[in-house]
Design a protein around this motif. Structure first.
Motif, PDB file in Angstrom:
ATOM      1  N   ILE A  10    -104.683  56.386  21.011  1.00 37.80           N
ATOM      2  CA  ILE A  10    -104.544  57.864  20.969  1.00 37.80           C
ATOM      3  C   ILE A  10    -105.589  58.412  21.666  1.00 37.80           C
ATOM      4  CG2 ILE A  10    -104.698  59.840  19.223  1.00 37.80           C
ATOM      5  CD1 ILE A  10    -103.497  57.948  17.100  1.00 37.80           C
ATOM      6  N   THR A  11    -105.362  59.530  22.395  1.00 37.72           N
ATOM      7  CA  THR A  11    -106.472  60.116  23.257  1.00 37.72           C
ATOM      8  C   THR A  11    -106.951  61.458  22.962  1.00 37.72           C
ATOM      9  OG1 THR A  11    -104.782  61.129  24.729  1.00 37.72           O
ATOM     10  CG2 THR A  11    -105.634  59.008  25.518  1.00 37.72           C
ATOM     11  N   SER A  16    -102.289  64.770  12.198  1.00 40.71           N
ATOM     12  CA  SER A  16    -101.340  63.653  11.887  1.00 40.71           C
ATOM     13  C   SER A  16    -101.935  62.471  12.499  1.00 40.71           C
ATOM     14  CB  SER A  16    -100.070  63.910  12.590  1.00 40.71           C
ATOM     15  OG  SER A  16    -100.287  64.082  14.155  1.00 40.71           O
ATOM     16  N   THR A  17    -102.833  62.473  13.670  1.00 42.23           N
ATOM     17  CA  THR A  17    -103.418  61.344  13.978  1.00 42.23           C
ATOM     18  C   THR A  17    -104.344  60.764  13.168  1.00 42.23           C
ATOM     19  OG1 THR A  17    -104.825  62.507  15.649  1.00 42.23           O
ATOM     20  CG2 THR A  17    -102.726  61.541  16.561  1.00 42.23           C
ATOM     21  N   PRO A  21    -106.869  57.123   9.475  1.00 43.48           N
ATOM     22  CA  PRO A  21    -108.352  57.036   9.379  1.00 43.48           C
ATOM     23  C   PRO A  21    -108.744  57.654   7.963  1.00 43.48           C
ATOM     24  CG  PRO A  21    -108.113  57.749  11.575  1.00 43.48           C
ATOM     25  CD  PRO A  21    -106.639  57.736  10.848  1.00 43.48           C
ATOM     26  N   LEU A  22    -108.039  58.588   7.561  1.00 44.90           N
ATOM     27  CA  LEU A  22    -108.416  59.263   6.124  1.00 44.90           C
ATOM     28  C   LEU A  22    -108.019  58.251   4.907  1.00 44.90           C
ATOM     29  CD1 LEU A  22    -107.295  62.952   6.781  1.00 44.90           C
ATOM     30  CD2 LEU A  22    -109.594  62.156   6.407  1.00 44.90           C
ATOM     31  N   SER A 135    -106.616  51.816  17.613  1.00 42.39           N
ATOM     32  CA  SER A 135    -105.594  52.975  17.458  1.00 42.39           C
ATOM     33  C   SER A 135    -105.910  54.202  18.505  1.00 42.39           C
ATOM     34  CB  SER A 135    -105.602  53.570  16.217  1.00 42.39           C
ATOM     35  OG  SER A 135    -105.119  52.465  15.391  1.00 42.39           O
ATOM     36  N   PHE A 136    -107.349  54.277  18.799  1.00 39.83           N
ATOM     37  CA  PHE A 136    -107.923  55.312  19.559  1.00 39.83           C
ATOM     38  C   PHE A 136    -108.890  54.704  20.878  1.00 39.83           C
ATOM     39  CE2 PHE A 136    -107.650  56.607  15.095  1.00 39.83           C
ATOM     40  CZ  PHE A 136    -107.209  57.992  15.185  1.00 39.83           C
ATOM     41  N   THR A 137    -108.756  55.645  21.783  1.00 35.66           N
ATOM     42  CA  THR A 137    -109.531  55.356  23.228  1.00 35.66           C
ATOM     43  C   THR A 137    -110.949  55.268  22.693  1.00 35.66           C
ATOM     44  OG1 THR A 137    -109.824  57.731  23.737  1.00 35.66           O
ATOM     45  CG2 THR A 137    -107.774  56.293  24.757  1.00 35.66           C
ATOM     46  N   GLU A 138    -111.803  54.873  23.498  1.00 34.59           N
ATOM     47  CA  GLU A 138    -113.209  54.631  23.351  1.00 34.59           C
ATOM     48  C   GLU A 138    -114.304  55.727  22.672  1.00 34.59           C
ATOM     49  OE1 GLU A 138    -116.654  54.321  26.324  1.00 34.59           O
ATOM     50  OE2 GLU A 138    -116.529  52.256  25.611  1.00 34.59           O
TER      51      GLU A 138
END
Length: 409
Positions: A10-11, A16-17, A21-22, A135-138
């Motif tokens: 994910i960028t 929703s994204t 994490p929550l 799940s996420f970019t750096e």
């Protein structure tokens, strides 16, 4: 060989994204608050079981040892069968370990269940964090980790106060009932929101294979330096968490409520550091942010050395630790990302290796601080904390120059 999933990092951050994490940070919150809420109740626990007050920090030590015990297996296992099923099992296991402690009949039984609860940390470090990083970019991953840290930090911030409030109306066992309920809610969130990001490594899970994989990770000097820096960086704060009941309640004579309130400056500093990191990570190179965090860290630990001359000045110690915590908050999430990607091995294996290394450092650091504090009091606490901070800076200096160029983008 690993067969990577089609999951695309994910960028951009949206509500929703952030649901996964929550849900994960709620589980992390539950594992942390199980320790923080019981801290003001530990004098009552040792009294009930007839144990020595000197054993109070051991409850945190065994929890951290539990957090190091299974990471070696869970990380590689999640590489093969998926992050999601392993993480869901972890939430179930932790929930039932909180329920099981209600039937502890002696202090060693209490410590046994604290060890089992500590295993919940294994799932966060070896599985949950790896899933977040995949799940996420750096830079998005660093922002998410920093924001997660702030939510998780509510546990030590409100945990002692909440624990003290529970103790006003019930005994310490109700603390773990509350934690079990929070963990159950996080389990529902993970069930509905956690994606599958594992590479689905088809290599058989054999002890020799694991030995070889971990050997490759630990032979990587950059990884070792990063792991040492990350672990040593947190020892002063964890030592404070473990010894604060003794420093503030037993020796300074504060009530359980006052003890909880005087934790606020320390953890507020940590939250400020994480907010600064989350705000600036998209504008300032990661290495620069880590180096900037060194200044408040060392300044706070140096200021604490005043207690070498006035060891009873606990208020000065609280303020100094709050300043040092700002630096810790600015450093940890960024340093974790760089260290995790310092090795080319599967991220579950690398996350497990990093978690084990950190948990061992944490446990040894707390036990050293506990022993030294029993001998020399606050003087030993501030001196050992400074030594750990300086050692962390030295390890980071060895780690950062060889970082991959992409990490500074």
């Amino acid at each position: 060989m690993p067969q990577h999933t089609s999951y695309t990092p994910i960028t951009h951050l949206t509500w929703s994204t952030l649901l996964f994490p929550l849900a994960l940070v709620l589980f992390e919150f539950a594992t942390y608050i199980s320790n923080d809420m019981i801290l003001p109740g530990m004098p009552a626990v040792v009294r009930e079981f007839g144990a020595s007050p000197t054993l109070i920090p051991s409850a945190m030590t065994v929890c951290l040892l539990g957090g190091a015990s299974l990471q070696w297996l869970l990380g590689p296992l999640s590489d093969r069968i998926g992050r999601r099923p392993v993480m869901l099992f972890g939430a179930i296991f932790f929930t039932f370990s909180c329920i099981g402690i209600l039937w502890a009949h002696h202090f060693w039984g209490f410590l046994f269940f604290r060890f089992l609860q500590g295993i919940g940390l294994c799932f966060i470090g070896a599985v949950g964090y790896a899933a977040i990083q995949e799940s996420f970019t750096e830079k998005m991953a660093i922002r998410v980790m920093a924001m997660m840290a702030n939510v998780a930090l509510i546990a030590p911030l409100i945990g002692p106060v909440a624990g003290a409030a529970v103790l006003q109306v019930a005994d310490w066992r109700w603390i773990f009932i509350i934690v079990a309920l929070v963990s159950a809610v996080s389990l529902l969130g993970l069930w509905h929101q956690m994606p599958e990001t594992a590479p689905m490594d088809r290599t058989p899970l054999r002890l020799m294979t694991l030995w070889q994989d971990y050997g490759k990770v630990f032979r990587n000097q950059r990884f070792v330096y990063g792991g040492l820096a990350l672990g040593l960086n947190s020892v002063p704060l964890l030592g404070w968490i473990a010894l604060a009941p003794v420093i503030l309640m037993q020796n300074a004579g504060l009530s359980t409520l006052d003890y909880g309130l005087w934790q606020i400056p320390v953890f507020a500093g940590l939250i400020i550091g994480n907010l600064v990191l989350a705000k600036l990570v998209t504008h300032i190179p990661i290495h620069t942010l880590i180096r900037l965090g060194t200044y408040p860290l060392l300044l706070g630990l140096l200021a604490a050395q005043y207690l070498l001359h006035a060891p009873q000045q606990w208020l000065w110690l609280v303020i100094s630790m709050g300043l040092a915590a700002i630096g810790i908050g600015m450093i940890n999430a960024a340093l974790y990302r760089l260290t995790l990607f310092a090795s080319a091995q599967s991220k579950g294996t690398v996350a497990a290796a990093l978690g084990m290394l950190n948990m061992v450092i944490f446990a040894l650091g707390i036990e050293l601080l506990k022993w030294a504090y029993a001998q020399w009091g606050n003087r030993s606490f501030v001196l050992i904390s400074l030594i750990c901070g300086i050692a962390a800076v030295c390890a980071r200096r060895a780690f950062l120059p060889g970082a991959h160029p992409a990490t500074t983008a």
